[in-house]
Design a protein around this motif. Structure first.
Motif, PDB file in Angstrom:
ATOM      1  N   GLY A   1       1.022  -0.822   0.174  1.00  0.00           N
ATOM      2  CA  GLY A   1       0.498  -0.084  -0.496  1.00  0.00           C
ATOM      3  C   GLY A   1       1.034   1.202  -0.377  1.00  0.00           C
ATOM      4  N   GLY A   2      -0.265   2.589   0.022  1.00  0.00           N
ATOM      5  CA  GLY A   2       0.902   3.467  -0.035  1.00  0.00           C
ATOM      6  C   GLY A   2       2.006   4.170   1.094  1.00  0.00           C
ATOM      7  N   LEU A   3       3.085   4.702   0.811  1.00  0.00           N
ATOM      8  CA  LEU A   3       3.088   4.644   2.769  1.00  0.00           C
ATOM      9  C   LEU A   3       3.782   6.788   2.234  1.00  0.00           C
ATOM     10  CD1 LEU A   3       6.080   2.694   2.710  1.00  0.00           C
ATOM     11  CD2 LEU A   3       4.420   2.298   3.681  1.00  0.00           C
ATOM     12  N   PRO A   4       3.055   6.770   3.780  1.00  0.00           N
ATOM     13  CA  PRO A   4       3.026   8.150   3.732  1.00  0.00           C
ATOM     14  C   PRO A   4       4.454   9.086   3.282  1.00  0.00           C
ATOM     15  CG  PRO A   4       3.201   7.282   5.739  1.00  0.00           C
ATOM     16  CD  PRO A   4       3.193   6.149   4.976  1.00  0.00           C
ATOM     17  N   MET A   5       4.200  10.108   2.732  1.00  0.00           N
ATOM     18  CA  MET A   5       5.088  11.666   2.220  1.00  0.00           C
ATOM     19  C   MET A   5       4.612  12.711   2.175  1.00  0.00           C
ATOM     20  SD  MET A   5       5.212  10.175  -1.819  1.00  0.00           S
ATOM     21  CE  MET A   5       6.710   9.055  -1.597  1.00  0.00           C
ATOM     22  N   GLY A   6       5.269  13.603   2.338  1.00  0.00           N
ATOM     23  CA  GLY A   6       5.086  14.935   1.850  1.00  0.00           C
ATOM     24  C   GLY A   6       5.973  16.262   1.655  1.00  0.00           C
ATOM     25  N   SER A   7       5.317  17.435   1.872  1.00  0.00           N
ATOM     26  CA  SER A   7       6.597  18.360   2.157  1.00  0.00           C
ATOM     27  C   SER A   7       6.111  19.736   2.722  1.00  0.00           C
ATOM     28  CB  SER A   7       6.658  18.608   0.686  1.00  0.00           C
ATOM     29  OG  SER A   7       5.679  19.478   0.046  1.00  0.00           O
ATOM     30  N   SER A   8       7.229  19.776   3.060  1.00  0.00           N
ATOM     31  CA  SER A   8       6.793  21.119   4.394  1.00  0.00           C
ATOM     32  C   SER A   8       7.913  22.232   3.537  1.00  0.00           C
ATOM     33  CB  SER A   8       7.690  20.760   5.505  1.00  0.00           C
ATOM     34  OG  SER A   8       6.607  19.702   5.840  1.00  0.00           O
ATOM     35  N   LYS A   9       7.465  23.551   4.240  1.00  0.00           N
ATOM     36  CA  LYS A   9       8.188  24.804   4.396  1.00  0.00           C
ATOM     37  C   LYS A   9      10.138  25.245   4.664  1.00  0.00           C
ATOM     38  CE  LYS A   9       5.469  27.365   7.467  1.00  0.00           C
ATOM     39  NZ  LYS A   9       5.718  28.489   8.621  1.00  0.00           N
ATOM     40  N   ASP A  10       9.268  24.506   6.112  1.00  0.00           N
ATOM     41  CA  ASP A  10      10.578  23.685   7.051  1.00  0.00           C
ATOM     42  C   ASP A  10      10.673  22.697   8.073  1.00  0.00           C
ATOM     43  OD1 ASP A  10       9.579  23.966   9.809  1.00  0.00           O
ATOM     44  OD2 ASP A  10       9.186  26.156   9.321  1.00  0.00           O
ATOM     45  N   LEU A  11      12.191  22.246   8.546  1.00  0.00           N
ATOM     46  CA  LEU A  11      12.967  21.757   8.948  1.00  0.00           C
ATOM     47  C   LEU A  11      11.762  21.458  10.027  1.00  0.00           C
ATOM     48  CD1 LEU A  11      14.139  19.456   8.909  1.00  0.00           C
ATOM     49  CD2 LEU A  11      16.516  20.338   9.788  1.00  0.00           C
ATOM     50  N   ASP A  12      11.727  21.635  10.673  1.00  0.00           N
ATOM     51  CA  ASP A  12      10.764  21.609  12.088  1.00  0.00           C
ATOM     52  C   ASP A  12       9.262  20.998  11.574  1.00  0.00           C
ATOM     53  OD1 ASP A  12      12.606  22.332  13.644  1.00  0.00           O
ATOM     54  OD2 ASP A  12      12.058  24.432  13.880  1.00  0.00           O
ATOM     55  N   THR A  13       8.430  21.791  10.973  1.00  0.00           N
ATOM     56  CA  THR A  13       7.519  21.552  10.460  1.00  0.00           C
ATOM     57  C   THR A  13       7.626  20.024   9.322  1.00  0.00           C
ATOM     58  OG1 THR A  13       6.402  23.907   9.860  1.00  0.00           O
ATOM     59  CG2 THR A  13       5.430  22.255   8.754  1.00  0.00           C
ATOM     60  N   ALA A  14       8.544  19.559   8.809  1.00  0.00           N
ATOM     61  CA  ALA A  14       8.420  18.195   8.443  1.00  0.00           C
ATOM     62  C   ALA A  14       8.930  17.119   9.403  1.00  0.00           C
ATOM     63  CB  ALA A  14       9.952  18.433   7.113  1.00  0.00           C
ATOM     64  N   LYS A  15       9.552  17.308  10.419  1.00  0.00           N
ATOM     65  CA  LYS A  15      10.566  16.547  11.658  1.00  0.00           C
ATOM     66  C   LYS A  15       8.141  16.401  12.690  1.00  0.00           C
ATOM     67  CE  LYS A  15      13.372  18.637  13.197  1.00  0.00           C
ATOM     68  NZ  LYS A  15      14.216  18.955  14.044  1.00  0.00           N
ATOM     69  N   ALA A  16       7.678  17.515  12.841  1.00  0.00           N
ATOM     70  CA  ALA A  16       6.275  17.120  13.252  1.00  0.00           C
ATOM     71  C   ALA A  16       5.312  16.510  12.489  1.00  0.00           C
ATOM     72  CB  ALA A  16       5.689  18.500  13.649  1.00  0.00           C
ATOM     73  N   GLU A  17       5.534  16.470  10.955  1.00  0.00           N
ATOM     74  CA  GLU A  17       4.313  16.114   9.617  1.00  0.00           C
ATOM     75  C   GLU A  17       5.417  14.348  10.161  1.00  0.00           C
ATOM     76  OE1 GLU A  17       4.532  18.958   6.477  1.00  0.00           O
ATOM     77  OE2 GLU A  17       3.553  20.202   7.368  1.00  0.00           O
ATOM     78  N   PHE A  18       5.929  13.896   9.733  1.00  0.00           N
ATOM     79  CA  PHE A  18       6.190  12.790   9.382  1.00  0.00           C
ATOM     80  C   PHE A  18       6.150  11.846  10.814  1.00  0.00           C
ATOM     81  CE2 PHE A  18       9.871   8.805   9.668  1.00  0.00           C
ATOM     82  CZ  PHE A  18       9.624   8.382   9.050  1.00  0.00           C
ATOM     83  N   LYS A  19       6.677  13.014  12.300  1.00  0.00           N
ATOM     84  CA  LYS A  19       6.078  12.359  13.145  1.00  0.00           C
ATOM     85  C   LYS A  19       4.532  11.759  13.408  1.00  0.00           C
ATOM     86  CE  LYS A  19       5.434  13.795  18.025  1.00  0.00           C
ATOM     87  NZ  LYS A  19       5.731  15.136  19.053  1.00  0.00           N
ATOM     88  N   THR A  20       3.968  12.275  12.589  1.00  0.00           N
ATOM     89  CA  THR A  20       2.204  12.592  12.949  1.00  0.00           C
ATOM     90  C   THR A  20       2.573  11.211  11.751  1.00  0.00           C
ATOM     91  OG1 THR A  20       1.847  14.929  13.533  1.00  0.00           O
ATOM     92  CG2 THR A  20       0.288  13.033  12.293  1.00  0.00           C
TER      93      THR A  20
END
Length: 91
Positions: free
Chosen positions: A54-73
């Motif tokens: 199945g599909g795995l999560p991925m995304g994009s963010s404007k800064d590293l802190d947001t990317a870390k938070a979105e990855f964690k979620t």
């Protein structure tokens, strides 16, 4: 470090290049966060990299802190919906 609630360990970032990180849970690599300098404007891309159907999560963010938070979620949600034996086999 990224504290991931409900997981065995904290998620850790290991630098593998300038603006490029492996995401680890314990000793297992579970993802990647990197600065996409080839895009204008630059943005941070993140994705889970374990082998599951199945599909795995991925995304994009404007800064590293947001990317870390979105990855964690995303990792927390994936952990909650995936049976432990399937996660173990994916490593």
């Amino acid at each position: 470090m990224i504290q991931a609630a409900g997981t065995r360990d904290m998620l850790k970032l290991r630098s593998i290049g300038l603006g490029d990180y492996s995401v680890l849970e314990g000793r297992q690599r579970i993802g990647r966060i990197r600065l996409a300098t080839e895009r204008m404007p630059c943005l941070w891309l993140w994705n889970v990299t374990i082998h599951l159907p199945g599909g795995l999560p991925m995304g994009s963010s404007k800064d590293l802190d947001t990317a870390k938070a979105e990855f964690k979620t995303a990792w927390k949600v994936l952990n909650a919906r995936t049976p432990p034996e399937q996660l173990t086999a994916a490593y």
